[in-house]
Design an enzyme around this catalytic site. Structure first.
Site, PDB file in Angstrom:
ATOM      1  CB  CYS A   1      -0.942   0.055   1.090  1.00  0.00           C
ATOM      2  SG  CYS A   1      -2.295   1.148   0.996  1.00  0.00           S
TER       3      CYS A   1
ATOM      4  CG  HIS B   1      -3.788  -3.483   3.294  1.00  0.00           C
ATOM      5  ND1 HIS B   1      -2.773  -3.046   3.857  1.00  0.00           N
ATOM      6  CD2 HIS B   1      -4.437  -2.185   2.678  1.00  0.00           C
ATOM      7  CE1 HIS B   1      -2.630  -1.580   3.945  1.00  0.00           C
ATOM      8  NE2 HIS B   1      -3.713  -1.249   3.252  1.00  0.00           N
TER       9      HIS B   1
ATOM     10  CD  GLU C   1      -1.633  -6.349   5.098  1.00  0.00           C
ATOM     11  OE1 GLU C   1      -1.109  -6.269   4.128  1.00  0.00           O
ATOM     12  OE2 GLU C   1      -1.749  -5.087   5.740  1.00  0.00           O
TER      13      GLU C   1
HETATM   14  N1  GLN Z   1      -1.922   6.741   2.730  1.00  0.00           N
HETATM   15  C1  GLN Z   1      -1.939   6.010   1.478  1.00  0.00           C
HETATM   16  C2  GLN Z   1      -3.312   6.167   0.792  1.00  0.00           C
HETATM   17  O1  GLN Z   1      -4.468   6.631   1.604  1.00  0.00           O
HETATM   18  C3  GLN Z   1      -1.824   4.591   1.583  1.00  0.00           C
HETATM   19  C4  GLN Z   1      -2.752   3.791   2.601  1.00  0.00           C
HETATM   20  C5  GLN Z   1      -2.277   2.507   3.369  1.00  0.00           C
HETATM   21  O2  GLN Z   1      -1.230   2.493   3.491  1.00  0.00           O
HETATM   22  N2  GLN Z   1      -3.195   1.981   3.719  1.00  0.00           N
HETATM   23  O3  GLN Z   1      -3.443   5.819  -0.422  1.00  0.00           O
END
Ligand code: GLN
Length: 533
Positions: A377, A510, A512
Site C-alpha cells: 500500500c 493489503h 496480509e
Molecule cells: N496513505 C495512502 C493512501 O491513502 C496509503 C494507505 C495505506 O497504506 N493503507 O493511499
C-alpha cells in the site's frame, strides 16, 4: 439446531486474549456449523477506521469494506469464514442507532433510558446480526473488562439475554488472568475470585472459566478457582503463554474444552480435521532462521501491524523457517542501520506525511543492496517515489498526500476527489485485479489464488494511486506494472524485473488481511523464499 450463544467476558486487563478464547472455542464448531463472531466494543467511535493504530492496534478491513477491530483478523484466520461489518458493534453504533430511532418517533411518548431502551437495543442488534448471517453459533466477545463503567450496558444486556434464553442455548465463558507476583513463586487466584464476585453481583454466573497465566494452571489454582466459582474442576481451563497462538486450539483440546462446550450446548459432538491440518503445518521444524524488518510509522505498537506479522509467521511455518521480526521506526533516522541487519524487509501501509523524507534513503538502500522487499500500500507508493526520483530523474516526484507537487507520481484516486467525510470513505474492501505474466503471477498461481481469467482478489484501503500517466512511463523502465484493477484500471501490482532485483514485489492491496496458516499469502511466501536464498 436452535441458535446457540457463547458469550466471552474478561477481567484484570482488556488485552487478555478474549479473541483467542472465542476463536479457539469457535474453532471446534466451525467445520460443521456456521459460527458468527460478534464483538461488542465500548468506544464511541462508530468504527475504528479513524483511530490511530498506536492507540487501537491495526484497523482490519473486511471483504465488504468495513473497517473493524483487529480481532476480526484473528476470527477469520481461526474460523475459516469471511466476517461482515454488522458483526462489529460499538457503543458509537448503538447510540447512533438509538438517536435515529428516537428522532423517527419509535419511542413516541416515552422517556428514552439506558435501561431498558439502550440495553434492549443492544440485545436486538446482537440477535438481528445473528439472524442476518443465518448462522448456528454466535460467539459474542464483550470488549473491556467486567466493572468498567464503559462496558456496564453490555454486561446488563448480556444478563437480560441469559434470562431470556433456554438452558443450553446460552453459555458464558469468563477469561481471567492469574498472576505470579515477583518474589512469590505461586499463582494467585484472588483476582479471578473477585471477578467472579463482580459478575455475580451483576446477575451473571459463568459456566466456564479460562485462566490466562505465564505457566499452565496448577491443580491447586484450578481447585480454588472452581470452588469460588461454583464450578466443577473440569470447567476450568488454562491458557499459558505460548510461542504460537495457532497451538491454542490443540492446547484447549487436550483439556477437553471441545467435549465440555458441545455437552453444555447439547450439540452432537463432531470431530473435525482442521486441527490435524494445523498441527501438521506447525510440526514443520524450523531448519533455518531469517530476520525480517518491518519498516513503518506505527512500529511503536506491534499490534499496529498485527496481520503483517501473522502473514509472515504463516509463510514461516509453511516453509519450515523461523522468522525474527524487527520493527524499524521511520520516524527516526536510523532506517539504513536497521535494514542492514535484515535478510529482507516489508514496508507496510500508513497515512500522513510524517517521516516520509527520512525514509527515502532507506528505500534507496534496500533497492541498491538487493534486499528482498515486499511493499504494501503506502510501501508501493513510496517505492515508486524513490524510483522516480533516483532512477528516472524526477527530482520533485512525490505523492499529493504529502505535497502539492506537479510531479505527483502518486495522485488522488478519481473516486476520492469529491469526498469530504473521513469516515469509511476510502477505496475499501475486496477488489479484483487482473495479473500479467510475472513473478507475482507465478506466486498467486502456485497458491491457487488466481482464476482462469487471471483475476486475483485482495482487500484495499487507500485514497491515492500511482498516476495513470506515470504508470505508462514505468513500463519502459525495470519497474513493471503487472496488475491493474479489473474495474477502473488502477495500478495494483508492481515488480522489479527479476534479473535486476531478487524480490521487489509491490501491491496497493493489503495481502496480509487474507493470509491464513493453511493458505499463506503468496507475496509473503515469495518474500520468505527469497530471504532463504
Ligand atoms: N496513505 C495512502 C493512501 O491513502 C496509503 C494507505 C495505506 O497504506 N493503507 O493511499
Amino acid at each position: 439446531m436452535r441458535k446457540k450463544y457463547i458469550i466471552i467476558t474478561g477481567w484484570v486487563i482488556s488485552w487478555i486474549w478474549k479473541w483467542v478464547t472465542s476463536a479457539a472455542t469457535g474453532f471446534f464448531f466451525a467445520e460443521k456449523h456456521k459460527v458468527t463472531p460478534i464483538k461488542l466494543d465500548w468506544y464511541l467511535n462508530v468504527d475504528p477506521g479513524t483511530m490511530n493504530p498506536h492507540e487501537h492496534g491495526e484497523v482490519f478491513v473486511l471483504h465488504d469494506g468495513s473497517e473493524v477491530d483487529m480481532d476480526f483478523g484473528h476470527y477469520e484466520r481461526f474460523l475459516w469464514n469471511t466476517c461482515e461489518g454488522i458483526q462489529s458493534i460499538s457503543m458509537g453504533k448503538i447510540f447512533a442507532g438509538i438517536l435515529e430511532k428516537e428522532r423517527r418517533g419509535d419511542f413516541l411518548g416515552k422517556t428514552v433510558q439506558m435501561i431498558p431502551h439502550v440495553t434492549d437495543y443492544i440485545v436486538d442488534r446482537i440477535e438481528e446480526t445473528f439472524a442476518q448471517t443465518g448462522w448456528d453459533i454466535c460467539m459474542v466477545e464483550v470488549g473491556g473488562t467486567v466493572g468498567d463503567i464503559e462496558a456496564e450496558l453490555y454486561f446488563e444486556a448480556i444478563r437480560q439475554m441469559r434470562h431470556r434464553k433456554k438452558r443450553g442455548d446460552f453459555l458464558h465463558i469468563h477469561l481471567t488472568y492469574v498472576p505470579i507476583p515477583g518474589g512469590v513463586q505461586e499463582q494467585k487466584t484472588k483476582p479471578t475470585q473477585q471477578s467472579v464476585n463482580l459478575l455475580q453481583s451483576r446477575g451473571l454466573f459463568p459456566d466456564i472459566i479460562v485462566a490466562r497465566s505465564v505457566s499452565p494452571l496448577s491443580s491447586d489454582s484450578r481447585r480454588k478457582i472452581a470452588l469460588f466459582s461454583n464450578l466443577r474442576e473440569d470447567r476450568v481451563f488454562s491458557i499459558p503463554d505460548v510461542a504460537s497462538i495457532y497451538t491454542i486450539p490443540s492446547l484447549l483440546k487436550k483439556q477437553k474444552i471441545d467435549k465440555v462446550v458441545y455437552g453444555l450446548l447439547g450439540v452432537p459432538f463432531f470431530e473435525g480435521k482442521k486441527l490435524e491440518i494445523w498441527d501438521n503445518i506447525l510440526k514443520n521444524e524450523a531448519k533455518k532462521s531469517i530476520h525480517i524488518g518491518i519498516v513503518g510509522k506505527y512500529t511503536a505498537l506491534e499490534d499496529s501491524y498485527s496481520s503483517v506479522v501473522e502473514a509472515l509467521y504463516h509463510a514461516g511455518y509453511n516453509l519450515g523457517v523461523h522468522i525474527d521480526i524487527s520493527f524499524i521506526n521511520t520516524r527516526t533516522k536510523d532506517g539504513i542501520s536497521g535494514v542492514k541487519k535484515c535478510d529482507g524487509c516489508i514496508v507496510p501501509g500508513w497515512f500522513g506525511d510524517t517521516a516520509i523524507e527520512n525514509m527515502i534513503d532507506t528505500l534507496q538502500y534496500i533497492r541498491e543492496n538487493n534486499i528482498p522487499c515486499l511493499w504494501i500500500c503506502l510501501g508501493l507508493q513510496l517505492m515508486t517515489i524513490e524510483y522516480a526520483r533516483n532512477i528516472l530523474g524526477i527530482k520533485k516526484a512525490n505523492s499529493l498526500e504529502f505535497s502539492k507537487t506537479k510531479d505527483d507520481v502518486i495522485t488522488l484516486l478519481d473516486s476520492q476527489k469529491k469526498v469530504v467525510n473521513k469516515w469509511g470513505t476510502m477505496r475499501l474492501g475486496g477488489q479484483n485485479s487482473i495479473l500479467k505474466t510475472s513473478q507475482i503471477y507465478d506466486l498467486y498461481t502456485s497458491a491457487k489464488r488466481i482464476s482462469d481469467i487471471d483475476i486475483v482478489t485482495e482487500r484495499f484501503r487507500h485514497r491515492y494511486e500511482v498516476h495513470p500517466e506515470f504508470a505508462k512511463k514505468l513500463q519502459k523502465s525495470d519497474l513493471q506494472v503487472v496488475g491493474k484493477s479489473q474495474k477502473e484500471g488502477i495500478v495494483q501490482f508492481i515488480e522489479m524485473k527479476q534479473d535486476i532485483h531478487p524480490y521487489y514485489a509491490a501491491t496497493q492491496a493489503h495481502p496480509e488481511l487474507t493470509s491464513k496458516l493453511e493458505n499463506p499469502g503468496p507475496l509473503f511466501m515469495g518474500l520468505v523464499r527469497a530471504c532463504m536464498k
